[in-house]
Design a protein around this motif. Structure first.
Motif, short mmCIF file in Angstrom:
data_model
loop_
_atom_site.label_atom_id
_atom_site.label_comp_id
_atom_site.label_asym_id
_atom_site.label_seq_id
_atom_site.Cartn_x
_atom_site.Cartn_y
_atom_site.Cartn_z
N MET A 1 11.60 7.44 3.02
CA MET A 1 10.61 8.03 3.91
C MET A 1 9.47 7.06 4.16
N LEU A 2 9.13 6.28 3.15
CA LEU A 2 7.96 5.42 3.25
C LEU A 2 8.26 4.09 3.90
N CYS A 3 9.50 3.67 3.93
CA CYS A 3 9.84 2.34 4.46
C CYS A 3 9.46 2.19 5.93
N ALA A 4 9.41 3.29 6.64
CA ALA A 4 9.06 3.21 8.04
C ALA A 4 7.59 2.90 8.25
N CYS A 5 6.80 3.00 7.19
CA CYS A 5 5.37 2.79 7.31
C CYS A 5 5.02 1.32 7.14
N ALA A 6 4.23 0.82 8.03
CA ALA A 6 3.76 -0.55 7.90
C ALA A 6 2.67 -0.60 6.84
N SER A 7 2.52 -1.74 6.22
CA SER A 7 1.48 -1.86 5.21
C SER A 7 0.36 -2.79 5.68
N ALA A 8 0.29 -2.98 6.97
CA ALA A 8 -0.73 -3.87 7.51
C ALA A 8 -2.12 -3.22 7.43
N ARG A 9 -3.11 -4.02 7.14
CA ARG A 9 -4.49 -3.54 7.08
C ARG A 9 -5.20 -3.88 8.37
N SER A 10 -6.17 -3.06 8.68
CA SER A 10 -7.04 -3.38 9.79
C SER A 10 -8.46 -3.02 9.35
N GLY A 11 -9.17 -4.01 8.87
CA GLY A 11 -10.54 -3.79 8.42
C GLY A 11 -10.63 -2.86 7.23
N ASN A 12 -11.34 -1.78 7.41
CA ASN A 12 -11.55 -0.81 6.35
C ASN A 12 -10.47 0.27 6.33
#
Length: 163
Positions: free
Chosen positions: A9-20
């Motif tokens: 379920m979680l693999c579809a989520c990107a782990s990229a950050r954008s600021g805060n």
């Protein structure tokens, strides 16, 4: 194994950050006997993030919700607002109570593209709430985070605020 289901379920989520903010999925666990029909995550300014969850079961009935994926939400160390309603399953929605609490998000996230970030929102007795970020490596050799609540594995192990 539940870990494989959660990872899928979680693999579809990107782990990229954008600021805060960090893009993550959200799950909830409930250590109270209050049924939580729904909850939302808001920014510190009260703006809706589009993330939250529904049907967070009472502790005696398993204490968990499904997983929602994915949207940018305030990162670890930042303040977010959790807004939730409690009510009986057979009660009219007009009898439900709404609570809102600003909290500082605990935990840590990863910017590694091979890692998955997720947020666990925990509900406690007396209308207390906390949220913690966790991350883990994806793929066949990934291990679940040791901070992950045992309720997500079907084990009714009580946890206290701050544990």
């Amino acid at each position: 194994m539940l870990y494989v289901e959660i990872a899928a379920m979680l693999c579809a989520c990107a782990s990229a950050r954008s600021g805060n903010y960090v893009t993550a999925s959200v799950s909830a666990v409930n250590y109270s006997e209050d049924y939580v029909p729904d909850f939302s995550i808001l920014t510190a300014a009260g703006e809706r993030t589009g993330m939250g969850g529904i049907q967070v079961q009472e502790f005696s009935k398993g204490g968990q919700s499904g997983t929602e994926c994915c949207a940018p939400i305030p990162n670890a160390g930042r303040t977010m607002i959790v807004e939730w309603r409690i009510g009986g399953r057979q009660e009219a929605e007009s009898n439900w109570n709404t609570f809102r609490k600003a909290i500082v998000v605990r935990g840590e996230t990863s910017s590694d593209p091979k890692a998955t970030n997720y947020l666990v929102v925990r509900f406690f007795p007396e209308h207390q709430v906390e949220a913690e970020f966790m991350w883990e490596w994806t793929g066949p050799h990934g291990q679940p985070s040791p901070r992950l609540d045992q309720l997500l594995y079907g084990r009714r192990v009580m946890r206290q605020m701050g544990d």
